[in-house]
Design a protein around this motif. Structure first.
Motif, mmCIF file in Angstrom:
data_model
loop_
_atom_site.group_PDB
_atom_site.id
_atom_site.type_symbol
_atom_site.label_atom_id
_atom_site.label_comp_id
_atom_site.label_asym_id
_atom_site.label_seq_id
_atom_site.Cartn_x
_atom_site.Cartn_y
_atom_site.Cartn_z
ATOM 1 N N VAL B 51 0.804 -1.224 0.000
ATOM 2 C CA VAL B 51 0.000 0.000 0.000
ATOM 3 C C VAL B 51 0.836 1.273 0.000
ATOM 4 N N VAL B 52 2.136 1.148 0.242
ATOM 5 C CA VAL B 52 2.974 2.356 0.368
ATOM 6 C C VAL B 52 3.462 2.803 -1.007
ATOM 7 N N GLU B 53 3.082 4.006 -1.388
ATOM 8 C CA GLU B 53 3.458 4.615 -2.669
ATOM 9 C C GLU B 53 4.848 5.239 -2.507
ATOM 10 N N THR B 54 5.778 4.864 -3.365
ATOM 11 C CA THR B 54 7.143 5.403 -3.243
ATOM 12 C C THR B 54 7.665 5.952 -4.577
ATOM 13 N N THR B 55 6.787 6.051 -5.573
ATOM 14 C CA THR B 55 7.267 6.478 -6.893
ATOM 15 C C THR B 55 7.301 7.990 -7.062
ATOM 16 N N TYR B 56 6.692 8.740 -6.123
ATOM 17 C CA TYR B 56 6.682 10.205 -6.253
ATOM 18 C C TYR B 56 8.053 10.770 -5.877
ATOM 19 N N SER B 57 8.285 12.005 -6.274
ATOM 20 C CA SER B 57 9.577 12.648 -6.015
ATOM 21 C C SER B 57 9.573 13.387 -4.679
ATOM 22 N N TYR B 58 8.518 14.175 -4.436
ATOM 23 C CA TYR B 58 8.411 14.970 -3.204
ATOM 24 C C TYR B 58 6.952 15.040 -2.772
ATOM 25 N N GLY B 59 6.763 15.069 -1.455
ATOM 26 C CA GLY B 59 5.460 15.368 -0.887
ATOM 27 C C GLY B 59 5.518 16.686 -0.143
ATOM 28 N N LEU B 60 4.376 17.387 -0.119
ATOM 29 C CA LEU B 60 4.237 18.664 0.588
ATOM 30 C C LEU B 60 2.951 18.588 1.403
ATOM 31 N N VAL B 61 3.040 18.879 2.695
ATOM 32 C CA VAL B 61 1.864 18.845 3.576
ATOM 33 C C VAL B 61 1.761 20.207 4.248
ATOM 34 N N LEU B 62 0.691 20.934 3.941
ATOM 35 C CA LEU B 62 0.474 22.256 4.532
ATOM 36 C C LEU B 62 -0.818 22.235 5.340
ATOM 37 N N ILE B 63 -0.749 22.742 6.573
ATOM 38 C CA ILE B 63 -1.913 22.780 7.456
ATOM 39 C C ILE B 63 -2.472 24.204 7.471
ATOM 40 N N PHE B 64 -3.722 24.348 7.040
ATOM 41 C CA PHE B 64 -4.417 25.640 7.062
ATOM 42 C C PHE B 64 -5.562 25.579 8.074
ATOM 43 N N ASP B 65 -6.045 26.756 8.495
ATOM 44 C CA ASP B 65 -7.185 26.787 9.414
ATOM 45 C C ASP B 65 -8.436 26.195 8.756
ATOM 46 N N ASP B 66 -8.625 26.517 7.474
ATOM 47 C CA ASP B 66 -9.855 26.092 6.792
ATOM 48 C C ASP B 66 -9.666 26.191 5.282
ATOM 49 N N ALA B 67 -10.695 25.774 4.543
ATOM 50 C CA ALA B 67 -10.611 25.770 3.085
ATOM 51 C C ALA B 67 -10.455 27.189 2.533
ATOM 52 N N ALA B 68 -10.999 28.185 3.222
ATOM 53 C CA ALA B 68 -10.855 29.572 2.752
ATOM 54 C C ALA B 68 -9.394 30.002 2.790
#
Lengths: 101, 101
Positions: B51-68
């Protein structure tokens, strides 16, 4: 940091009650001692774009100090119980483990 | 919270210098005023599982308060510049926007 991103597609026949149980299971995972921060939920209401995946049921994002902490979590009782309780509901799971700076 | 997860597959011909520029571009995104926490990096050294995807080059995870807040980020100068500078390197991008509790 090791950012453990999991995306779940639940089987179409999953009932509302089973989904509530599954949500409680996701919440239980955030209590693992190695989890520095954790988030879970359904696809958000961001603007539709061709690159935005919205077909999954729930996403789970867990922040660990490192890959060793994520490995301990894999074998932790709370995670083993989560899989026992909820794996039968999974149609598909995709995991992205990102090695953050 | 709105957790904005982006996975990038860079074109195979991307050079080491271009990858370094791309990493600097990812770092610049964390300075957006709406970003509460942010992480980026290549696939981590977790145990291989189907189940672990390893073919991508980079991941980015950004936490925002909300969709706006995520919508404001889409139009923010730092994000527009990132796309101008780096989009030509992208072979594929997949975004998962998770609506956290």
């Amino acid at each position: 940091m090791l950012i453990h991103n999991v995306f779940f597609w639940l089987k179409p026949e999953t009932t509302a009650g089973e989904i509530a149980d599954f949500e409680a299971g996701l919440a239980s995972l955030l209590a693992d001692s190695g989890v520095r921060a954790g988030y879970y939920g359904p696809p958000g209401a961001t603007a539709p774009r061709p690159v935005v995946e919205t077909t999954y049921s729930y996403g789970l994002v867990l922040i660990f100090d490192d890959a060793a902490a994520e490995a301990r979590y894999q074998d932790a009782p709370v995670h083993v119980k989560f899989l026992q309780d909820h794996k039968p509901k999974f149609e598909k799971v995709v995991v992205y483990d990102v090695q953050g700076a």
